[in-house]
Scaffold this motif. Structure first.
Motif, PDB file in Angstrom:
ATOM      1  N   PRO A   1       0.793  -1.247   0.000  1.00 22.07           N
ATOM      2  CA  PRO A   1       0.000   0.000   0.000  1.00 22.07           C
ATOM      3  C   PRO A   1       0.823   1.294   0.000  1.00 22.07           C
ATOM      4  N   TYR A   2       2.079   1.250   0.388  1.00 27.26           N
ATOM      5  CA  TYR A   2       2.947   2.436   0.237  1.00 27.26           C
ATOM      6  C   TYR A   2       2.830   2.882  -1.230  1.00 27.26           C
ATOM      7  N   PRO A   3       2.474   4.161  -1.478  1.00 26.15           N
ATOM      8  CA  PRO A   3       2.052   4.551  -2.838  1.00 26.15           C
ATOM      9  C   PRO A   3       3.197   4.771  -3.841  1.00 26.15           C
ATOM     10  N   CYS A   4       3.870   3.670  -4.167  1.00 24.61           N
ATOM     11  CA  CYS A   4       4.915   3.689  -5.199  1.00 24.61           C
ATOM     12  C   CYS A   4       4.387   2.910  -6.409  1.00 24.61           C
ATOM     13  N   TRP A   5       4.953   3.154  -7.576  1.00 23.95           N
ATOM     14  CA  TRP A   5       4.507   2.403  -8.738  1.00 23.95           C
ATOM     15  C   TRP A   5       5.583   2.365  -9.808  1.00 23.95           C
ATOM     16  N   LEU A   6       5.404   1.385 -10.724  1.00 25.23           N
ATOM     17  CA  LEU A   6       6.279   1.241 -11.882  1.00 25.23           C
ATOM     18  C   LEU A   6       5.647   1.961 -13.060  1.00 25.23           C
ATOM     19  N   HIS A   7       6.494   2.361 -14.018  1.00 27.41           N
ATOM     20  CA  HIS A   7       5.941   2.867 -15.264  1.00 27.41           C
ATOM     21  C   HIS A   7       5.145   1.729 -15.910  1.00 27.41           C
ATOM     22  N   PRO A   8       3.926   1.980 -16.385  1.00 29.17           N
ATOM     23  CA  PRO A   8       3.084   0.891 -16.901  1.00 29.17           C
ATOM     24  C   PRO A   8       3.792   0.050 -17.959  1.00 29.17           C
ATOM     25  N   GLY A   9       3.684  -1.256 -17.792  1.00 26.87           N
ATOM     26  CA  GLY A   9       4.236  -2.195 -18.775  1.00 26.87           C
ATOM     27  C   GLY A   9       5.734  -2.371 -18.683  1.00 26.87           C
ATOM     28  N   THR A  10       6.360  -1.827 -17.635  1.00 27.85           N
ATOM     29  CA  THR A  10       7.814  -1.941 -17.486  1.00 27.85           C
ATOM     30  C   THR A  10       8.152  -2.384 -16.058  1.00 27.85           C
ATOM     31  N   ASP A  11       9.431  -2.565 -15.811  1.00 23.90           N
ATOM     32  CA  ASP A  11       9.922  -2.834 -14.456  1.00 23.90           C
ATOM     33  C   ASP A  11      10.700  -1.627 -13.939  1.00 23.90           C
ATOM     34  N   TRP A  12      10.451  -0.457 -14.502  1.00 20.67           N
ATOM     35  CA  TRP A  12      11.159   0.761 -14.109  1.00 20.67           C
ATOM     36  C   TRP A  12      10.350   1.512 -13.059  1.00 20.67           C
TER      37      TRP A  12
ATOM     38  N   ARG B   1       7.387  11.560   8.337  1.00 24.82           N
ATOM     39  CA  ARG B   1       8.654  11.715   9.085  1.00 24.82           C
ATOM     40  C   ARG B   1       9.387  10.379   9.186  1.00 24.82           C
ATOM     41  N   ALA B   2       8.625   9.296   9.272  1.00 25.56           N
ATOM     42  CA  ALA B   2       9.229   7.970   9.475  1.00 25.56           C
ATOM     43  C   ALA B   2       9.825   7.374   8.201  1.00 25.56           C
ATOM     44  N   ARG B   3       9.677   8.042   7.082  1.00 21.48           N
ATOM     45  CA  ARG B   3      10.227   7.478   5.842  1.00 21.48           C
ATOM     46  C   ARG B   3      11.749   7.349   5.881  1.00 21.48           C
ATOM     47  N   ILE B   4      12.374   8.067   6.755  1.00 17.96           N
ATOM     48  CA  ILE B   4      13.829   7.998   6.865  1.00 17.96           C
ATOM     49  C   ILE B   4      14.256   6.822   7.755  1.00 17.96           C
ATOM     50  N   GLU B   5      13.294   6.201   8.420  1.00 14.51           N
ATOM     51  CA  GLU B   5      13.621   5.078   9.315  1.00 14.51           C
ATOM     52  C   GLU B   5      13.731   3.775   8.518  1.00 14.51           C
ATOM     53  N   ASN B   6      14.491   2.847   9.065  1.00  9.91           N
ATOM     54  CA  ASN B   6      14.740   1.588   8.351  1.00  9.91           C
ATOM     55  C   ASN B   6      13.614   0.567   8.494  1.00  9.91           C
ATOM     56  N   ASP B   7      12.628   0.841   9.350  1.00 10.60           N
ATOM     57  CA  ASP B   7      11.496  -0.082   9.502  1.00 10.60           C
ATOM     58  C   ASP B   7      10.195   0.576   9.020  1.00 10.60           C
ATOM     59  N   TYR B   8      10.315   1.528   8.113  1.00 11.57           N
ATOM     60  CA  TYR B   8       9.146   2.302   7.679  1.00 11.57           C
ATOM     61  C   TYR B   8       8.031   1.424   7.093  1.00 11.57           C
ATOM     62  N   ILE B   9       8.384   0.494   6.254  1.00 12.90           N
ATOM     63  CA  ILE B   9       7.337  -0.316   5.605  1.00 12.90           C
ATOM     64  C   ILE B   9       6.613  -1.186   6.635  1.00 12.90           C
ATOM     65  N   THR B  10       7.339  -1.699   7.585  1.00 11.75           N
ATOM     66  CA  THR B  10       6.703  -2.478   8.659  1.00 11.75           C
ATOM     67  C   THR B  10       5.729  -1.603   9.442  1.00 11.75           C
ATOM     68  N   ARG B  11       6.126  -0.366   9.690  1.00 12.92           N
ATOM     69  CA  ARG B  11       5.298   0.532  10.503  1.00 12.92           C
ATOM     70  C   ARG B  11       4.173   1.190   9.708  1.00 12.92           C
TER      71      ARG B  11
ATOM     72  N   PRO C   1       1.303   0.566   8.120  1.00 11.85           N
ATOM     73  CA  PRO C   1      -0.142   0.482   8.418  1.00 11.85           C
ATOM     74  C   PRO C   1      -0.554   1.242   9.676  1.00 11.85           C
ATOM     75  N   ALA C   2       0.318   1.241  10.675  1.00 13.59           N
ATOM     76  CA  ALA C   2      -0.019   1.895  11.948  1.00 13.59           C
ATOM     77  C   ALA C   2       0.112   3.411  11.873  1.00 13.59           C
ATOM     78  N   LEU C   3       0.660   3.927  10.803  1.00 14.67           N
ATOM     79  CA  LEU C   3       0.940   5.364  10.709  1.00 14.67           C
ATOM     80  C   LEU C   3      -0.152   6.147   9.978  1.00 14.67           C
TER      81      LEU C   3
END
Lengths: 155, 82
Positions: free
Chosen positions: A52-63, B40-50, B52-54
């Protein structure tokens, strides 16, 4: 601090390369950095992109296209640190979060108003607005939060 | 998610939509929103684990800012259970 996971490890490697160079890793470089086979680098990249962290690839690529607060594709949100313009922000709001990945540094955002075309400049350090030109800057998003995931690059 | 010279430029923008008043905010309010622990926590090394709680802090802050009078900032609904 909680225990870090495989996803955290992948995240940190991509984030740190973006911080250092303004450019994201390819999965072959990710594999090298992790000391794993290329296919494993590919798997790790796609696993993080599905989070769910809002990152994404360019569509159709691995970039990697976007890895907030960074954009790996030039946007109108140019970001400078220590006088070097090396980064682009994912969007206007993420440009305001750039300072959190450069702690203690003055981060400058140069852009133009998307409506009038007038230049805008913001400087921030650790969440504090040091400068805003003009002082009247506003932010806006037209899409309700519940629909952000429907077309997140547009949002 | 864009930045504008002033409030009147937001409303003059062709992409402006009716019933989105709660998203028209001055720079300092958006800086507050993008300054919660999730960012702020994006600089931490456990950000992805944390991660959902953020997320909940965002809606608490929006409430404090008086920006929860409509459904604009409501979080997405979880998918229905099968």
């Amino acid at each position: 601090m909680s225990e870090t996971s495989e996803l955290d490890q992948t995240y940190c490697l991509i984030r740190d390369r973006l911080r250092e160079t303004g450019q994201a890793l390819h999965y072959t470089e990710l594999a090298l950095a992790l000391g794993v086979p290329v296919r494993e680098g590919y798997r790790r990249l796609h696993e993080l992109m599905a989070h769910p962290y809002p990152c994404w690839l360019h569509p159709g690529t691995d970039w990697i296209a976007s890895f907030p607060p960074f954009s790996n594709i030039p946007t109108q949100y140019r970001v400078s640190v220590d006088g070097q313009q090396r980064w682009f922000a994912q969007c206007g709001f993420e440009s305001l979060a750039m300072c959190w990945v450069f702690p203690g540094k003055a981060v400058r955002i140069d852009t133009h108003c998307i409506s009038s075309g007038n230049p805008l400049r913001i400087e921030m350090r650790d969440g504090q607005i040091l400068l805003a030109e003009p002082k009247t800057i506003f932010g806006y998003v037209s899409v309700p939060v519940s629909k952000w995931r429907d077309n997140i690059p547009y949002v | 998610m864009n930045l504008f010279r002033a409030e009147e430029d937001v409303r003059a923008w062709p992409g402006f939509e009716a019933d989105t008043e709660e998203a028209v905010m001055p720079l300092h309010e958006y800086a507050q929103l993008w300054g919660i622990e999730n960012y702020r926590a994006r600089i931490e090394n456990d950000y992805i684990t944390r991660f959902p709680a953020l997320q909940a802090e965002r809606w608490v802050l929006l409430e404090k800012l008086g920006r929860r009078k409509t459904h604009f900032w409501d979080p997405p609904q979880p998918p229905p259970a099968r």
